[in-house]
Motif scaffolding. Structure first.
Motif, PDB file in Angstrom:
ATOM      1  N   ILE A 240       0.845  -1.190   0.000  1.00  0.00           N
ATOM      2  CA  ILE A 240       0.000   0.000   0.000  1.00  0.00           C
ATOM      3  C   ILE A 240       0.882   1.242   0.000  1.00  0.00           C
ATOM      4  O   ILE A 240       1.739   1.414   0.860  1.00  0.00           O
ATOM      5  CB  ILE A 240      -0.931   0.027   1.237  1.00  0.00           C
ATOM      6  N   GLY A 241       0.646   2.130  -0.971  1.00  0.00           N
ATOM      7  CA  GLY A 241       1.409   3.372  -1.058  1.00  0.00           C
ATOM      8  C   GLY A 241       2.298   3.397  -2.280  1.00  0.00           C
ATOM      9  O   GLY A 241       2.921   2.399  -2.637  1.00  0.00           O
ATOM     10  N   SER A 242       2.327   4.543  -2.940  1.00  0.00           N
ATOM     11  CA  SER A 242       3.162   4.700  -4.133  1.00  0.00           C
ATOM     12  C   SER A 242       3.769   6.108  -4.129  1.00  0.00           C
ATOM     13  O   SER A 242       3.021   7.096  -4.109  1.00  0.00           O
ATOM     14  CB  SER A 242       2.330   4.506  -5.402  1.00  0.00           C
ATOM     15  N   PRO A 243       5.112   6.202  -4.110  1.00  0.00           N
ATOM     16  CA  PRO A 243       6.088   5.116  -4.028  1.00  0.00           C
ATOM     17  C   PRO A 243       5.910   4.325  -2.725  1.00  0.00           C
ATOM     18  O   PRO A 243       5.417   4.855  -1.748  1.00  0.00           O
ATOM     19  CB  PRO A 243       7.431   5.837  -4.055  1.00  0.00           C
ATOM     20  N   VAL A 326      13.071   9.153  -1.768  1.00  0.00           N
ATOM     21  CA  VAL A 326      12.736  10.331  -0.979  1.00  0.00           C
ATOM     22  C   VAL A 326      11.898  11.253  -1.862  1.00  0.00           C
ATOM     23  O   VAL A 326      12.252  11.509  -3.017  1.00  0.00           O
ATOM     24  CB  VAL A 326      13.996  11.092  -0.505  1.00  0.00           C
ATOM     25  N   VAL A 327      10.770  11.734  -1.346  1.00  0.00           N
ATOM     26  CA  VAL A 327       9.938  12.676  -2.081  1.00  0.00           C
ATOM     27  C   VAL A 327      10.173  14.063  -1.498  1.00  0.00           C
ATOM     28  O   VAL A 327       9.929  14.295  -0.308  1.00  0.00           O
ATOM     29  CB  VAL A 327       8.443  12.309  -1.995  1.00  0.00           C
ATOM     30  N   VAL A 328      10.657  14.977  -2.336  1.00  0.00           N
ATOM     31  CA  VAL A 328      10.919  16.350  -1.886  1.00  0.00           C
ATOM     32  C   VAL A 328      10.268  17.317  -2.861  1.00  0.00           C
ATOM     33  O   VAL A 328       9.907  16.951  -3.987  1.00  0.00           O
ATOM     34  CB  VAL A 328      12.435  16.628  -1.801  1.00  0.00           C
ATOM     35  N   SER A 329      10.110  18.545  -2.440  1.00  0.00           N
ATOM     36  CA  SER A 329       9.572  19.559  -3.337  1.00  0.00           C
ATOM     37  C   SER A 329      10.627  19.928  -4.378  1.00  0.00           C
ATOM     38  O   SER A 329      11.829  19.708  -4.173  1.00  0.00           O
ATOM     39  CB  SER A 329       9.164  20.815  -2.558  1.00  0.00           C
ATOM     40  N   ALA A 330      10.157  20.490  -5.487  1.00  0.00           N
ATOM     41  CA  ALA A 330      11.095  20.916  -6.537  1.00  0.00           C
ATOM     42  C   ALA A 330      12.072  21.943  -5.988  1.00  0.00           C
ATOM     43  O   ALA A 330      13.258  21.931  -6.326  1.00  0.00           O
ATOM     44  CB  ALA A 330      10.319  21.468  -7.727  1.00  0.00           C
TER      45      ALA A 330
END
Length: 369
Positions: A240-243, A326-330
């Motif tokens: 569950i969850g993407s990424p 890792v998901v970060v802002s632009a």
């Protein structure tokens, strides 16, 4: 409306292959329950047993107050929507919709009214005099929905009904089906749903609750929010969850989690509720719950690749031999500077999960309240 109960349900095929291992599941009156899992997890087999299309090896199925194991599909008061629509090609939409009522020998007036009502609800009135071959995929699926709806069953069963549609149409149909469910529920009509899909986006956006399955076992039953924030085990955490959730191998020693070559302090509240330390542990953290921090204040990871997604950036990195995202802002990514090859990361303390690597169980659930 009616509730649905699966009690110690089992399915064993010839040759001894056991597909379903004594599962227990309660679906409440008017609930939208999604069965989700990878191919081969027995979600469709379970649905087909509910429908009466597969024999039950053990346990019982209850719809309302009735045990329906021995009843033929037509006697169970269910309606099923299939992946391939299953429309009669030689019948116009009007006849496809009303076919079941004609078999029940309903009056012409009843059939006409029911057909008109369903066509109005699903916005397919202009299609009533078309043949299935003259319909788009989305239109055909709405007709299939209408043919189930017109029967006013106690339970609706959906077997991957959107898998043949393109991505844009799937998104549209998700909204249409969930809106229809809410409307039926508000009007006191039949609205108990069991919906099978392998697509976690469908599961998370459509289900009141979700039953995650693997290899004929139920891994967890919970709301979408609970599944995402409090996965019961490693399988649910990564499915569950993407990424998907990052899983970092290591050990809990004292008040720290140690990877192969680095360590990071754990939140005191988590440690207080953790209890016995698992011999083999894994730290779980979702990509958006990892923060970029100055050098020397977090875990060091080497950037392998970058995906620009518009307002955010997926940074894929290697941390002590483990691939993480890792998901970060632009803006955060730009601040790293052109050609950056290393990031330093710290998990948000409240979103850290500790899993027992041997059992796969999330031993930190209580730490999150």
């Amino acid at each position: 409306m009616a509730h649905l109960s699966l009690n110690n349900l089992e399915k064993t095929y010839g040759g001894g292959f056991k597909a379903v291992h004594g599962i227990n599941l309660e679906v409440k009156d008017g609930e939208f329950m999604v069965l989700v899992g990878p191919s081969g997890c027995a979600k469709s087999t379970t649905l087909r047993m509910i429908a009466g299309l597969e024999d039950v090896t053990g346990g019982e199925i209850r719809i309302g107050d009735r045990i329906v194991n021995a009843l033929q599909p037509g006697k169970r008061d269910i309606a099923m929507v299939f992946q391939n629509y299953a429309l009669y090609p030689h019948m116009k939409v009007r006849s496809n919709l009303s076919f079941g009522l004609r078999l029940q020998r309903k009056s012409k007036a009843e059939i006409a009214k029911a057909t008109a009502d369903v066509a109005r609800i699903l916005e397919i009135e202009p299609l009533l005099d078309r043949l299935p071959k003259q319909l788009s995929g989305g239109q055909a699926q709405r007709v299939a929905l209408g043919r189930a709806l017109i029967k006013k069953p106690e339970v609706f069963l959906f077997d991957e009904p959107l898998s043949n549609l393109d991505a844009k149409l799937r998104a549209s149909m998700r909204v249409r089906i969930t809106d229809l469910h809410k409307r039926l529920k508000a009007e006191g009509m039949s609205s108990t749903v069991v919906y099978v899909t392998h697509d976690q986006t469908e599961a998370m956006t459509m289900g009141d609750r979700i039953c995650v399955m693997q290899s004929g076992h139920i891994m967890q039953v919970a709301t979408p929010k609970e599944l995402y924030n409090k996965p019961a085990n490693l399988f649910v955490a990564t499915f569950i969850g993407s990424p998907e959730m990052n899983i970092i191998e290591g050990a809990v020693q004292g008040n720290e989690f140690h990877t192969k070559g680095q360590s990071i302090a754990l939140d005191a509240a988590l440690l207080a509720r953790l209890g016995a330390r698992p011999r083999q542990a894994a730290l779980g953290i979702r990509p958006q719950h990892l923060r970029l921090v100055p050098e020397g204040t977090g875990l060091k990871a080497t950037i392998r690749s970058v995906e620009f997604m518009g307002h955010e950036v997926y940074v894929h990195a290697l941390l002590d031999g483990t691939q993480i995202t890792v998901v970060v802002s632009a803006a955060e990514f730009e601040a790293l500077g052109e050609g950056a090859s290393v990031v330093h990361l710290r998990p948000d303390a409240e979103w850290v999960h500790i899993f027992d690597r041997e059992s796969g169980q999330n031993v930190s659930l209580l730490a999150q309240g």
